[in-house]
Design a protein around this motif. Structure first.
Motif, PDB file in Angstrom:
ATOM      1  N   THR A  35       0.837  -1.204   0.000  1.00 38.68           N
ATOM      2  CA  THR A  35       0.000   0.000   0.000  1.00 38.68           C
ATOM      3  C   THR A  35       0.874   1.257   0.000  1.00 38.68           C
ATOM      4  O   THR A  35       0.602   2.215  -0.726  1.00 38.68           O
ATOM      5  CB  THR A  35      -0.903   0.006   1.255  1.00 38.68           C
ATOM      6  OG1 THR A  35      -1.612  -1.223   1.288  1.00 38.68           O
ATOM      7  CG2 THR A  35      -1.877   1.162   1.221  1.00 38.68           C
ATOM      8  N   THR A  40      -1.631   3.230  -2.862  1.00 35.83           N
ATOM      9  CA  THR A  40      -3.060   2.914  -2.928  1.00 35.83           C
ATOM     10  C   THR A  40      -3.256   1.498  -2.397  1.00 35.83           C
ATOM     11  O   THR A  40      -2.424   0.630  -2.660  1.00 35.83           O
ATOM     12  CB  THR A  40      -3.595   3.040  -4.384  1.00 35.83           C
ATOM     13  OG1 THR A  40      -4.912   2.549  -4.424  1.00 35.83           O
ATOM     14  CG2 THR A  40      -2.751   2.248  -5.359  1.00 35.83           C
ATOM     15  N   PRO A  42      -4.447  -2.294  -2.004  1.00 37.80           N
ATOM     16  CA  PRO A  42      -4.963  -3.294  -2.926  1.00 37.80           C
ATOM     17  C   PRO A  42      -6.372  -3.696  -2.515  1.00 37.80           C
ATOM     18  O   PRO A  42      -6.752  -3.498  -1.370  1.00 37.80           O
ATOM     19  CB  PRO A  42      -3.991  -4.464  -2.759  1.00 37.80           C
ATOM     20  CG  PRO A  42      -3.396  -4.288  -1.411  1.00 37.80           C
ATOM     21  CD  PRO A  42      -3.450  -2.821  -1.092  1.00 37.80           C
ATOM     22  N   ARG A  43      -7.121  -4.248  -3.425  1.00 35.74           N
ATOM     23  CA  ARG A  43      -8.461  -4.720  -3.094  1.00 35.74           C
ATOM     24  C   ARG A  43      -8.364  -5.837  -2.060  1.00 35.74           C
ATOM     25  O   ARG A  43      -7.382  -6.548  -2.006  1.00 35.74           O
ATOM     26  CB  ARG A  43      -9.140  -5.299  -4.340  1.00 35.74           C
ATOM     27  CG  ARG A  43      -9.572  -4.261  -5.335  1.00 35.74           C
ATOM     28  CD  ARG A  43     -10.056  -4.961  -6.581  1.00 35.74           C
ATOM     29  NE  ARG A  43      -9.005  -5.806  -7.148  1.00 35.74           N
ATOM     30  CZ  ARG A  43      -9.250  -6.867  -7.896  1.00 35.74           C
ATOM     31  NH1 ARG A  43     -10.467  -7.223  -8.146  1.00 35.74           N
ATOM     32  NH2 ARG A  43      -8.241  -7.567  -8.387  1.00 35.74           N
ATOM     33  N   GLY A  44      -9.386  -5.986  -1.241  1.00 33.02           N
ATOM     34  CA  GLY A  44      -9.403  -7.163  -0.359  1.00 33.02           C
ATOM     35  C   GLY A  44      -9.108  -6.836   1.089  1.00 33.02           C
ATOM     36  O   GLY A  44      -9.821  -7.279   1.957  1.00 33.02           O
ATOM     37  N   GLY A  45      -8.093  -6.067   1.352  1.00 33.34           N
ATOM     38  CA  GLY A  45      -7.778  -5.677   2.724  1.00 33.34           C
ATOM     39  C   GLY A  45      -7.498  -6.848   3.642  1.00 33.34           C
ATOM     40  O   GLY A  45      -6.767  -7.752   3.289  1.00 33.34           O
ATOM     41  N   GLU A  72      -8.110  -1.623 -11.734  1.00 34.27           N
ATOM     42  CA  GLU A  72      -8.268  -2.790 -10.851  1.00 34.27           C
ATOM     43  C   GLU A  72      -8.166  -4.098 -11.620  1.00 34.27           C
ATOM     44  O   GLU A  72      -8.067  -5.165 -11.022  1.00 34.27           O
ATOM     45  CB  GLU A  72      -9.531  -2.705  -9.981  1.00 34.27           C
ATOM     46  CG  GLU A  72     -10.837  -2.604 -10.698  1.00 34.27           C
ATOM     47  CD  GLU A  72     -12.016  -2.865  -9.738  1.00 34.27           C
ATOM     48  OE1 GLU A  72     -11.838  -3.635  -8.773  1.00 34.27           O
ATOM     49  OE2 GLU A  72     -13.091  -2.297  -9.972  1.00 34.27           O
ATOM     50  N   ASN A  73      -8.170  -4.037 -12.936  1.00 32.65           N
ATOM     51  CA  ASN A  73      -7.951  -5.257 -13.719  1.00 32.65           C
ATOM     52  C   ASN A  73      -6.571  -5.277 -14.368  1.00 32.65           C
ATOM     53  O   ASN A  73      -6.348  -5.991 -15.345  1.00 32.65           O
ATOM     54  CB  ASN A  73      -9.024  -5.393 -14.803  1.00 32.65           C
ATOM     55  CG  ASN A  73     -10.407  -5.472 -14.196  1.00 32.65           C
ATOM     56  OD1 ASN A  73     -10.614  -6.195 -13.225  1.00 32.65           O
ATOM     57  ND2 ASN A  73     -11.339  -4.708 -14.748  1.00 32.65           N
ATOM     58  N   SER A  77      -0.755  -6.505 -12.142  1.00 33.61           N
ATOM     59  CA  SER A  77      -1.168  -6.627 -10.736  1.00 33.61           C
ATOM     60  C   SER A  77      -1.811  -7.986 -10.481  1.00 33.61           C
ATOM     61  O   SER A  77      -1.556  -8.635  -9.462  1.00 33.61           O
ATOM     62  CB  SER A  77      -2.174  -5.536 -10.365  1.00 33.61           C
ATOM     63  OG  SER A  77      -1.632  -4.267 -10.580  1.00 33.61           O
ATOM     64  N   ASP A  83      -5.086 -12.393  -4.136  1.00 34.64           N
ATOM     65  CA  ASP A  83      -6.509 -12.237  -4.416  1.00 34.64           C
ATOM     66  C   ASP A  83      -7.254 -13.241  -3.532  1.00 34.64           C
ATOM     67  O   ASP A  83      -6.843 -14.402  -3.459  1.00 34.64           O
ATOM     68  CB  ASP A  83      -6.747 -12.556  -5.904  1.00 34.64           C
ATOM     69  CG  ASP A  83      -8.191 -12.334  -6.321  1.00 34.64           C
ATOM     70  OD1 ASP A  83      -9.083 -13.010  -5.754  1.00 34.64           O
ATOM     71  OD2 ASP A  83      -8.425 -11.498  -7.207  1.00 34.64           O
TER      72      ASP A  83
END
Ligand SMILES: *Cc1c(COP(=O)(O)O)cnc(C)c1O
Ligand code: SF4
Length: 365
Positions: A35, A40, A42-45, A72-73, A77, A83
């Motif tokens: 981060t 920023t 990442p998705r998911g946390g 995000e796609n 990444s 994920d």
């Protein structure tokens, strides 16, 4: 590299950036680090922390500098950021889809063909690919010293005259320093019936600064040596990566590429065409395109086999024959890598025995 990306690291400098050991020391291995560097989250946390304890994360600063965190796609990444779907249960997925652990005459040496063996010389990688079919190894500590792990493998090959090719794999063999690598290469090369060595490494893609002049001198001494790497997306073909491949080639070593067909990364004709043309431009020969294996933790990367076949049909029309890889499925045990395209009767029969490898296979008929 994006402008001054190195300044995001405490001791970042353009000089350190070119040092592969610095790149390894400064890898992002936790979510807070990721981060902070990408500026920023990442998705998911939170759930991702649990995931990382099962499937570790590591991404080199170099590879991080290629990511586009606003998308995000982003196909790069997707290959290196954990994920939550890696933890989702799905029937048919296994830790060892190729039955490699059952094909080891001695620990860490896989033999699935009479004439060639694959040595898992390390479990470590510069950047862990989320789609890796050997991710079961990541958490397993390497038992004992390199010498003690190597000895039984070398003894087995010495005592097995049918083996004429040894593939160094892992993990990534280029995680070793030059002296250790020299030791591994000469141990196998000094066996009289070993005619050819091969290295499988993703270093040119995720850690191109590892390809130093000294490394190339060592590799050159061990020819015939073949080098296989893994570019999966055209954005990975950077000037740094191209230079790394070029250095290996200048040492007289052919560089080939093994991609994995990955959902959301390279499963469109446009992306794959651009990848193959890009590889041809840097004289890297597309060798295999692997159908993504049913490895646990990789289910979300898998595509429908019909999609792969349609893709190959399009590529045949659009790409130079020199840039066309073999689309293969690696099947468990001795069956080995089976060409999927063009789809012939014997191949269909072989595949029918392994229907669990493919979704919707029946519809192929
Ligand atoms: C892929 C693989 C090989 C090499 O296969 P090629 O078709 O020659 O590239 C050898 N041994 C094992 C265990 C493999 O998985
Ligand atoms: S470099 Fe190879 S072994 Fe390492 S994580 Fe990636 S695919 Fe797996």
């Amino acid at each position: 590299m994006r402008k001054k990306f190195f300044s995001r690291f405490p001791d970042g400098s353009s000089r350190n950036w070119q040092d592969w050991r610095w790149q390894l020391r400064r890898r992002a291995t936790s979510l807070p680090a990721l981060t902070r560097i990408l500026e920023t989250p990442p998705r998911g946390g939170k759930p991702l922390e649990r995931l990382i304890s099962r499937y570790p994360m590591a991404v080199t600063p170099y590879y991080l500098s290629l990511l586009n965190p606003d998308d995000e796609n982003d196909p790069l990444s997707v290959q290196c950021v954990p994920d939550f779907r890696e933890l989702s249960f799905s029937a048919g997925l296994t830790d060892d889809p190729l039955g490699e652990d059952l094909s080891m005459p001695v620990p860490n040496l896989i033999q699935r063909y009479p004439d060639r063996v694959l040595a898992i010389v390390t479990h470590r990688c510069a950047t862990y690919c989320r789609h890796c079919n050997r991710k079961r190894f990541w958490r397993v500590p390497e038992a004992g010293s390199l010498k003690s792990r190597l000895a039984p493998m070398v003894r087995f090959v010495s005592e097995t005259p049918r083996v004429r090719e040894v593939i160094l794999s892992g993990g990534d063999p280029l995680m070793f320093d030059d002296a250790s690598l020299e030791m591994i290469l000469s141990s196998f090369a000094s066996i009289p019936h070993v005619e050819v060595l091969r290295i499988g490494s993703r270093a040119p893609v995720v850690l191109p600064m590892r390809i130093t002049g000294n490394l190339c001198r060592i590799l050159k001494r061990h020819r015939p040596l073949w080098f296989n790497t893994q570019f999966n997306h055209p954005a990975e073909i950077t000037p740094d990566a191209a230079r790394a491949c070029n250095r290996i080639q200048e040492a007289g070593i052919p560089v080939s590429n093994q991609s994995v067909l990955l959902q959301g990364v390279n499963d469109s004709p446009e992306v794959m065409q651009s990848l193959l043309n890009g590889l041809q431009k840097i004289s890297v020969r597309p060798y295999y395109l692997f159908h993504c294996e049913p490895a646990r933790g990789c289910g979300h990367f898998r595509t429908d086999i019909r999609k792969g076949l349609k893709l190959m049909e399009k590529l045949r029309q659009r790409c130079s024959g020199l840039a066309l890889p073999q689309y293969v499925a690696d099947l468990p045990g001795q069956e080995g890598k089976v060409p999927l395209w063009p789809l012939s009767r014997p191949i269909q029969n072989a595949l029918r025995k392994h229907q669990d490898f493919f979704d919707n296979f029946e519809e192929l008929d």
